[in-house]
Design a protein around this motif. Structure first.
Motif, PDB file in Angstrom:
ATOM      1  N   TRP A   1      -2.336   3.297  -6.614  1.00 49.29           N
ATOM      2  CA  TRP A   1      -1.026   3.479  -7.233  1.00 49.29           C
ATOM      3  C   TRP A   1      -0.152   2.274  -6.922  1.00 49.29           C
ATOM      4  N   LYS A   2       0.618   1.864  -7.918  1.00 46.92           N
ATOM      5  CA  LYS A   2       1.574   0.769  -7.711  1.00 46.92           C
ATOM      6  C   LYS A   2       2.801   1.329  -6.996  1.00 46.92           C
ATOM      7  N   ASP A   3       3.568   0.454  -6.362  1.00 46.67           N
ATOM      8  CA  ASP A   3       4.783   0.896  -5.665  1.00 46.67           C
ATOM      9  C   ASP A   3       5.704   1.674  -6.603  1.00 46.67           C
ATOM     10  N   LYS A   4       5.792   1.194  -7.854  1.00 50.19           N
ATOM     11  CA  LYS A   4       6.674   1.874  -8.824  1.00 50.19           C
ATOM     12  C   LYS A   4       6.225   3.309  -9.078  1.00 50.19           C
TER      13      LYS A   4
ATOM     14  N   TRP B   1       4.727   5.249  -6.865  1.00 51.15           N
ATOM     15  CA  TRP B   1       5.208   6.021  -5.698  1.00 51.15           C
ATOM     16  C   TRP B   1       6.704   6.323  -5.860  1.00 51.15           C
ATOM     17  N   GLN B   2       7.457   5.276  -6.287  1.00 49.63           N
ATOM     18  CA  GLN B   2       8.910   5.459  -6.463  1.00 49.63           C
ATOM     19  C   GLN B   2       9.193   6.533  -7.508  1.00 49.63           C
TER      20      GLN B   2
ATOM     21  N   PRO C   1       2.824   5.706   3.264  1.00 48.94           N
ATOM     22  CA  PRO C   1       2.968   5.186   1.898  1.00 48.94           C
ATOM     23  C   PRO C   1       4.354   4.554   1.726  1.00 48.94           C
ATOM     24  N   PRO C   2       4.609   3.877   0.599  1.00 52.30           N
ATOM     25  CA  PRO C   2       5.896   3.172   0.430  1.00 52.30           C
ATOM     26  C   PRO C   2       7.058   4.070  -0.005  1.00 52.30           C
ATOM     27  N   ILE C   3       7.040   5.321   0.366  1.00 48.99           N
ATOM     28  CA  ILE C   3       8.183   6.219   0.142  1.00 48.99           C
ATOM     29  C   ILE C   3       8.417   6.995   1.438  1.00 48.99           C
TER      30      ILE C   3
END
Lengths: 102, 110, 179
Positions: free
Chosen positions: C48-51, C53-54, C71-73
Motif C-alpha cells: 500500500w502507498k502512504d496515500k 494508508w492516509q 504503519p504510516p498512520i
C-alpha cells in the motif's frame, strides 16, 4: 485539442486536464457543468490528491458533507451526474476510473 | 438443528481450486446441519471461478436461495475469460456487504 | 458482523494487498467498524502507498495495531497476546489454515491460545502432520480430508470430514482465517 484517453474513456494523463476539456467531455454526455458540478469536481480532485483514488459513494458523501455542505446526499449527486456520480465526477475531473466498484 | 446464518467468503491465499472445492463441501455440510448461507462471495484469485468449464464444483447449487457472488473489480483486474455460468453473479461490493450484514457469522475460506 | 478486524501479514502477496485494500475501503464505505492488525513483517512487505494508508485514516478507520514495525498512520503497538485478545476477545477460536508450508504455520501459530483449535486443509502428507505434532505437541489440530489427497488416511487421529468441520464452526464463536 483532443487529449488521449485510457481504455475506460478517462483522461490518460491527469496533468493535461483543463476546464475546457472537462466541459467538452461533459457536453458530449449531455451535461452542462454548473457551479455545483465544479465544486464537486474540485473536491474530488483534492480527495484524489490526498488518497490516490476517488472514494466510493458513501465515503464521498461523508467527505463532501464535511468539506462543502452538510446537506449533500446521493440524490443531489445523482441530479448532477445521473449515470454514476463517482465515475462521472472522476471522469470530468481528469482522474482515472475509480478502482473500486460498489 | 442450527438456524445460524453464515456468509461465506472464498478468499484464497494458496491454490484457489482447492479453496473453492473445500468451500463447496463445507457449505453442503453447513446446509445439512440446518444452517442458512446468505451468500458465497468469490474474492481475489477465486474470481477465476467463472472461467471454469460447466463441470465446476458448484454444479447443482441453489443460487436462488444462496447467491454465488463474484467481485466485479477483481474479476475485471484478473482479466477473466467469458463467463460460462449464469449461476454466478458478477457484482460490486455492495451486494456482498449488504448480504453479509444479514449473517450471524462470516467464514473466510483461505 | 459489523465489527471487522483485518489482519495484515508478511505472507500476503502483492495482489493480495490490493485485494485487502479494496475490502478495507468497502467496509468503511458501509460504516463497518474496521480495525487493522499488522503482524510482524507486514508493514515492511506492504504494497500500500502512504496515500492509501492516509485514506483509511481519513475514512474513519476505527483502529490500527501493529506488532513490531508501525504503519504510516496512528497505530498502537501490541504483542501477539494482545493481537489474539483483539481478534477473539478471549473466546475459544477456530483457526482456518490453507496449508502452505511450515514457515507459514510458524508465522501464525503465536495467535493460537489454549483451547483453540486449528483446522488445516490442503496438500499435506503424513510426514508433515507428524512434523507438526513433534514441533507443537500441545496443539489441537485437525486435517480435512480431500479426495484429491488419498495419502491422508482416514484413520489419522487428526483427520475429520466436512460435517465435523461444520460442527467445529458451530461450536466456535470466533473463526479466524490465516491469510
Amino acid at each position: 485539442m483532443s487529449l488521449s484517453l485510457d481504455s475506460h474513456g478517462h483522461l490518460a494523463n491527469k496533468t493535461e486536464w483543463n476546464k475546457t476539456w472537462a466541459c467538452d467531455m461533459a457536453k458530449a454526455d449531455g451535461i452542462e457543468l454548473s457551479k455545483s458540478h465544479w465544486q464537486l469536481i474540485a473536491a474530488v480532485q483534492l480527495l484524489f490528491d490526498e488518497t490516490g483514488d476517488t472514494p466510493p459513494m458513501r465515503l464521498l458523501i461523508k467527505q463532501l458533507r464535511m468539506r462543502l455542505d452538510s446537506s449533500i446526499d446521493s440524490r443531489f449527486l445523482y441530479r448532477l451526474f445521473p449515470d454514476n456520480p463517482v465515475r462521472q465526477a472522476s471522469k470530468y475531473a481528469g482522474l482515472p476510473k475509480p478502482k473500486h466498484c460498489m | 438443528m442450527s438456524d445460524m446464518k453464515y456468509a461465506i467468503q472464498v478468499h484464497p491465499n494458496a491454490n484457489w481450486h482447492t479453496s473453492q472445492q473445500q468451500a463447496r463441501q463445507l457449505c453442503d455440510a453447513l446446509l445439512a446441519e440446518g444452517a442458512v448461507i446468505v451468500a458465497v462471495f468469490f474474492y481475489g484469485q477465486a474470481t477465476q471461478i467463472t472461467a471454469l468449464d460447466v463441470n465446476h464444483d458448484w454444479h447443482g447449487w441453489d443460487s436462488d436461495r444462496s447467491p454465488l457472488l463474484v467481485c466485479s473489480t477483481l474479476h475485471e483486474q484478473q482479466n477473466n475469460a467469458t463467463e460460462h455460468h449464469s449461476m454466478f453473479t458478477i457484482t460490486g461490493m455492495s451486494s456482498w456487504m449488504q448480504l453479509s450484514e444479514q449473517a450471524d457469522q462470516l467464514v473466510i475460506i483461505p | 458482523m459489523n465489527r471487522i478486524i483485518m489482519t495484515l501479514a508478511a505472507t500476503d502477496s502483492a495482489s493480495e494487498w490490493d485485494a485487502r485494500y479494496l475490502l478495507a475501503i468497502s467496509h468503511l464505505n458501509f460504516d463497518h467498524e474496521l480495525h487493522l492488525i499488522c503482524l510482524p513483517g507486514a508493514v515492511e512487505s506492504c504494497h500500500w502507498k502512504d496515500k492509501q494508508w492516509q485514506a483509511l485514516a481519513l475514512y474513519d478507520l476505527a483502529g490500527c495495531h501493529h506488532i513490531n514495525t508501525a504503519p504510516p498512520i496512528d497505530s498502537t503497538p501490541i504483542d501477539w497476546k494482545m493481537a489474539r485478545l483483539l481478534l477473539s476477545e478471549n473466546q475459544p477460536t477456530l483457526h482456518l489454515c490453507h496449508w502452505q508450508n511450515m514457515d507459514h504455520l510458524r508465522y501464525w501459530v503465536p495467535l493460537i491460545a489454549d483451547h483453540d483449535v486449528l483446522l488445516v486443509f490442503g496438500q499435506l502428507d503424513c510426514s508433515t502432520i507428524n512434523q507438526i505434532q513433534l514441533q507443537y505437541p500441545g496443539l489441537l489440530f485437525h486435517v480435512v480430508n480431500t479426495s484429491q489427497h488419498p495419502h491422508i488416511k482416514p484413520n489419522e487421529a487428526q483427520h475429520i470430514n466436512h460435517q465435523q468441520w461444520a460442527k467445529l464452526i458451530r461450536q466456535h464463536q470466533v473463526v479466524l482465517t490465516w491469510n
